[in-house]
Design a protein around this motif. Structure first.
Motif, PDB file in Angstrom:
ATOM      1  N   PRO A  90      66.947   0.497   3.301  1.00  0.00           N
ATOM      2  CA  PRO A  90      66.759   1.631   4.173  1.00  0.00           C
ATOM      3  C   PRO A  90      65.845   2.637   4.352  1.00  0.00           C
ATOM      4  N   ALA A  91      65.379   2.829   5.610  1.00  0.00           N
ATOM      5  CA  ALA A  91      64.007   3.544   5.524  1.00  0.00           C
ATOM      6  C   ALA A  91      64.126   5.041   5.586  1.00  0.00           C
ATOM      7  N   ALA A  92      64.044   5.757   4.258  1.00  0.00           N
ATOM      8  CA  ALA A  92      64.223   7.209   4.308  1.00  0.00           C
ATOM      9  C   ALA A  92      62.856   7.735   4.514  1.00  0.00           C
ATOM     10  N   ARG A  93      61.632   7.237   4.196  1.00  0.00           N
ATOM     11  CA  ARG A  93      60.364   7.816   4.299  1.00  0.00           C
ATOM     12  C   ARG A  93      59.255   6.526   4.406  1.00  0.00           C
ATOM     13  N   TYR A  94      58.334   7.018   4.848  1.00  0.00           N
ATOM     14  CA  TYR A  94      56.887   6.095   4.895  1.00  0.00           C
ATOM     15  C   TYR A  94      55.888   6.949   4.168  1.00  0.00           C
ATOM     16  N   ARG A  95      54.986   6.582   3.149  1.00  0.00           N
ATOM     17  CA  ARG A  95      53.846   7.087   2.634  1.00  0.00           C
ATOM     18  C   ARG A  95      52.577   6.790   3.065  1.00  0.00           C
ATOM     19  N   ALA A  96      51.924   7.884   3.081  1.00  0.00           N
ATOM     20  CA  ALA A  96      50.460   7.681   3.512  1.00  0.00           C
ATOM     21  C   ALA A  96      49.643   6.579   2.536  1.00  0.00           C
ATOM     22  N   MET A  97      50.026   6.617   1.349  1.00  0.00           N
ATOM     23  CA  MET A  97      49.377   5.953   0.305  1.00  0.00           C
ATOM     24  C   MET A  97      49.641   4.425   0.536  1.00  0.00           C
TER      25      MET A  97
ATOM     26  N   VAL B  95      55.974  10.697   5.787  1.00  0.00           N
ATOM     27  CA  VAL B  95      56.713  11.107   6.880  1.00  0.00           C
ATOM     28  C   VAL B  95      58.097  10.433   6.865  1.00  0.00           C
ATOM     29  N   GLY B  96      58.967  11.070   7.436  1.00  0.00           N
ATOM     30  CA  GLY B  96      60.479  10.479   7.670  1.00  0.00           C
ATOM     31  C   GLY B  96      60.716   9.213   8.639  1.00  0.00           C
ATOM     32  N   ALA B  97      61.893   8.769   8.672  1.00  0.00           N
ATOM     33  CA  ALA B  97      62.372   7.776   9.294  1.00  0.00           C
ATOM     34  C   ALA B  97      61.888   7.904  10.740  1.00  0.00           C
ATOM     35  N   ASP B  98      61.844   8.920  11.268  1.00  0.00           N
ATOM     36  CA  ASP B  98      61.469   9.324  12.613  1.00  0.00           C
ATOM     37  C   ASP B  98      60.049   9.595  12.780  1.00  0.00           C
ATOM     38  N   GLY B  99      59.290   9.396  11.874  1.00  0.00           N
ATOM     39  CA  GLY B  99      57.787   9.599  11.779  1.00  0.00           C
ATOM     40  C   GLY B  99      57.217  10.954  11.736  1.00  0.00           C
ATOM     41  N   ALA B 100      58.193  11.776  11.730  1.00  0.00           N
ATOM     42  CA  ALA B 100      57.755  13.205  11.571  1.00  0.00           C
ATOM     43  C   ALA B 100      57.487  13.752  10.046  1.00  0.00           C
ATOM     44  N   PRO B 101      56.423  14.432   9.995  1.00  0.00           N
ATOM     45  CA  PRO B 101      56.203  14.995   8.278  1.00  0.00           C
ATOM     46  C   PRO B 101      57.418  15.318   7.744  1.00  0.00           C
ATOM     47  N   LEU B 102      57.471  14.653   6.450  1.00  0.00           N
ATOM     48  CA  LEU B 102      58.597  14.947   5.642  1.00  0.00           C
ATOM     49  C   LEU B 102      57.824  15.791   4.237  1.00  0.00           C
ATOM     50  N   ASP B 103      57.454  15.113   3.541  1.00  0.00           N
ATOM     51  CA  ASP B 103      56.824  15.716   2.197  1.00  0.00           C
ATOM     52  C   ASP B 103      55.502  16.217   2.613  1.00  0.00           C
ATOM     53  N   THR B 104      54.993  17.406   2.634  1.00  0.00           N
ATOM     54  CA  THR B 104      53.802  17.790   3.455  1.00  0.00           C
ATOM     55  C   THR B 104      52.878  18.081   2.135  1.00  0.00           C
ATOM     56  N   THR B 105      53.323  17.770   0.768  1.00  0.00           N
ATOM     57  CA  THR B 105      52.300  18.091  -0.220  1.00  0.00           C
ATOM     58  C   THR B 105      50.924  17.375  -0.403  1.00  0.00           C
ATOM     59  N   LYS B 106      50.094  17.995  -0.664  1.00  0.00           N
ATOM     60  CA  LYS B 106      48.613  17.489  -0.637  1.00  0.00           C
ATOM     61  C   LYS B 106      48.371  16.863  -2.022  1.00  0.00           C
ATOM     62  N   ASP B 107      48.453  15.350  -1.934  1.00  0.00           N
ATOM     63  CA  ASP B 107      48.556  14.787  -3.266  1.00  0.00           C
ATOM     64  C   ASP B 107      47.210  14.208  -3.486  1.00  0.00           C
ATOM     65  N   LEU B 108      46.620  14.078  -4.634  1.00  0.00           N
ATOM     66  CA  LEU B 108      45.244  13.748  -4.801  1.00  0.00           C
ATOM     67  C   LEU B 108      45.375  12.116  -4.954  1.00  0.00           C
ATOM     68  N   TYR B 109      46.454  11.638  -5.321  1.00  0.00           N
ATOM     69  CA  TYR B 109      46.457  10.144  -5.537  1.00  0.00           C
ATOM     70  C   TYR B 109      46.483   9.511  -4.028  1.00  0.00           C
TER      71      TYR B 109
ATOM     72  N   HIS C 157      46.013  22.077   8.614  1.00  0.00           N
ATOM     73  CA  HIS C 157      45.400  22.507   7.312  1.00  0.00           C
ATOM     74  C   HIS C 157      44.137  21.829   6.776  1.00  0.00           C
ATOM     75  N   GLY C 158      44.197  20.301   7.255  1.00  0.00           N
ATOM     76  CA  GLY C 158      43.097  19.364   6.688  1.00  0.00           C
ATOM     77  C   GLY C 158      43.876  18.362   5.716  1.00  0.00           C
ATOM     78  N   GLY C 159      43.362  17.391   5.457  1.00  0.00           N
ATOM     79  CA  GLY C 159      43.827  16.512   4.565  1.00  0.00           C
ATOM     80  C   GLY C 159      44.939  15.717   5.056  1.00  0.00           C
ATOM     81  N   TRP C 160      45.582  15.122   4.223  1.00  0.00           N
ATOM     82  CA  TRP C 160      46.986  14.246   4.877  1.00  0.00           C
ATOM     83  C   TRP C 160      48.206  14.371   3.902  1.00  0.00           C
ATOM     84  N   PHE C 161      49.097  14.266   4.708  1.00  0.00           N
ATOM     85  CA  PHE C 161      50.577  14.571   4.150  1.00  0.00           C
ATOM     86  C   PHE C 161      50.866  13.421   3.225  1.00  0.00           C
ATOM     87  N   TYR C 162      51.782  13.778   2.397  1.00  0.00           N
ATOM     88  CA  TYR C 162      52.222  12.645   1.484  1.00  0.00           C
ATOM     89  C   TYR C 162      53.368  11.638   2.205  1.00  0.00           C
TER      90      TYR C 162
END
Length: 364
Positions: free
Chosen positions: A50-57, A98-112, A91-96
Motif C-alpha cells: 500500500p502506497a502511503a508515501r514516496y521518498r525523494a531518496m 510526498v503522500g500517495a496523492d503526490g502532495a508534500p507529506l514530510d517536509t523535513t530537510k533531511d541530509l541523507y 524555502h529551498g532544498g528537498w522535501f523528505y
C-alpha cells in the motif's frame, strides 16, 4: 586499487540484476500516474505494498540505478519527477516525502536525502551529458554546506522545513553518503571544490565518530549513549576511503579503516553462513544479529577492492554463500534473522542501489 577480474559467480550476480531486478522497477514497481517508484514490492515481485508515501531518496536512488543501466528515457522521467514533487520552491532544498496523492507529506530537510540528490544528479548528468542535472548537484551541495552547518565542521542530520531548527542529533550515516555523493560530483564536474569539501568533512567525522580502539566509525558521536558499530558501515567506509585517497587529508581514516575491516570481519560475520550482522557494541559483541542485504553487498565490495590478495581470494566463496541466501528468482530477500529465517519479506525500491554499487565495485 587492484584490478578486479570477474569470476563466473560474480558475473552471475550482474546477470541476475539485469534480468530480474531491473525489470521490477520498470514495470510493477513504477507508478506511471505519479511517475515515481513505489516504496516496495511484495516478495513475489508482482504486487506493490500500500502506497502511503514516496521518498525523494528512493526516487534519487532509482535515478542513479537507471543512469548506470543506460536507460535515458526512464532517467529523464525520474529527474523531472524528482524536481516536480520534492523540490521546495519556497524555502529551498528537498522535501523528505510526498503522500500517495503526490502532495508534500514530510517536509523535513533531511541530509541523507539531500546527499542522494547530489549523488544521483551528478551521476545522471555525467552519464547523459545533462548540464541541468549537474547544476542541481552543485546547487544542492552549496545549500548543504550553508544550511546544514553544525559544530566543528559537521552537518546536522535533519532540520525543519525552513532550516531553522535541528530535528535530530548528529549521525554518521548521512555524512558517509555525502562523502559518497561528493566523490561522484567531483568526477562528474571536475570541480576541485568537492575535493576540498570531502577532506574537511572526513576530518570532522574522524574527530567525532572514530572509535579509536577498533578504527570503526560509530553511528553516533563518541561518548553518546546507545552508540553502536555497524559492520556494514565499516565495509562501506573502507570502500569510500579507497576512492578518496589523498582527499582523506589528516583524518587518519586509511589506517583506521584497515583495522575496522578486520574488526568487522572477525566479530560481525557469522562463520557458518558468512552473514554480516547489523550491529556490534564497542567490545565486538553482536547486539543486533539481523542480516540485512545491504550489509552483505558492502562486504562483497570491500573484499573485492581490498589491497591484500589473500582477502580478495575470499570473494568467490563469499558470493557462493551470499547468492543462494539473498537472491531469488523473483528478486531478493531484504533481511534474514540470525537463524536464517526471512525477517523482512518485501523488496524496497532503494535496495537496487546497494546491489548495483556492490556489483560495480566487484567489476561486473
Amino acid at each position: 586499487m587492484s584490478a578486479i577480474t570477474p569470476t563466473p559467480s560474480a558475473a552471475g550476480l550482474r546477470e541476475h540484476f539485469d534480468r530480474v531486478v531491473l525489470p521490477l522497477w520498470r514495470g510493477p514497481g513504477f507508478n506511471a500516474a505519479l511517475r515515481l517508484p513505489f516504496e516496495a514490492l511484495d516478495a513475489s515481485g508482482a504486487a506493490t505494498l500500500p502506497a502511503a508515501r514516496y521518498r525523494a531518496m528512493a526516487c534519487a536512488r532509482q535515478l542513479f540505478v537507471f543512469s548506470q543501466a543506460g536507460d535515458a528515457n526512464h532517467c529523464h522521467t525520474l529527474f523531472e519527477t524528482l524536481r516536480h514533487h520534492f523540490l521546495d520552491r519556497a524555502h529551498g532544498g528537498w522535501f523528505y516525502s510526498v503522500g500517495a496523492d503526490g502532495a508534500p507529506l514530510d517536509t523535513t530537510k533531511d541530509l541523507y536525502t539531500h546527499a542522494f540528490v547530489v549523488f544521483a544528479c551528478a551521476a545522471y548528468g555525467q552519464r547523459f551529458g545533462v548540464t541541468e542535472a549537474l547544476d542541481v548537484a552543485r546547487e544542492t551541495s552549496a545549500l548543504i554546506v550553508d544550511r546544514f552547518k553544525a559544530r566543528d565542521g559537521l552537518l546536522h542530520a535533519a532540520l525543519d522545513v525552513s532550516f531553522a531548527n535541528a530535528a535530530s542529533g548528529l549521525l554518521q550515516n548521512p555524512l558517509m553518503h555525502l562523502v559518497e555523493a561528493w566523490l561522484v560530483a567531483s568526477e562528474a564536474t571536475g570541480d576541485t571544490a568537492f575535493d576540498t569539501a570531502i577532506t574537511r568533512l572526513v576530518e570532522a567525522v574522524a574527530r567525532t565518530f572514530l572509535h579509536a580502539p577498533t578504527g570503526c566509525i560509530a553511528e553516533l558521536p563518541m561518548g553518546d549513549a546507545g552508540n553502536r558499530l555497524e559492520p556494514g558501515h565499516q565495509f562501506e567506509w573502507f570502500w569510500l576511503a579507497s576512492r578518496a585517497g589523498a582527499r582523506l587529508g589528516d583524518s587518519g581514516l586509511e589506517e583506521a579503516l584497515g583495522r575496522a575491516f578486520v574488526f568487522a570481519q572477525q566479530h560481525g560475520l557469522d562463520p557458518a553462513t558468512g552473514g554480516v550482522a547489523a550491529a556490534l557494541d564497542e567490545s565486538g559483541q553482536v547486539i543486533d544479529a539481523t542480516q540485512r542485504i545491504w550489509a552483505q553487498t558492502e562486504y562483497l565490495r570491500a573484499i573485492a577492492t581490498h589491497g591484500e590478495s589473500a582477502v580478495r581470494d575470499q570473494l568467490a566463496p563469499q558470493i557462493a554463500r551470499f547468492a543462494p541466501r539473498f537472491l531469488t528468482a523473483q528478486g531478493w530477500v531484504e533481511c534474514r534473522d540470525a537463524a536464517g529465517n526471512v525477517a523482512r519479506a518485501d523488496m524496497p525500491s532503494t535496495t537496487p542501489y546497494h546491489l548495483l554499487t556492490a556489483y560495480m565495485g566487484i567489476g561486473v
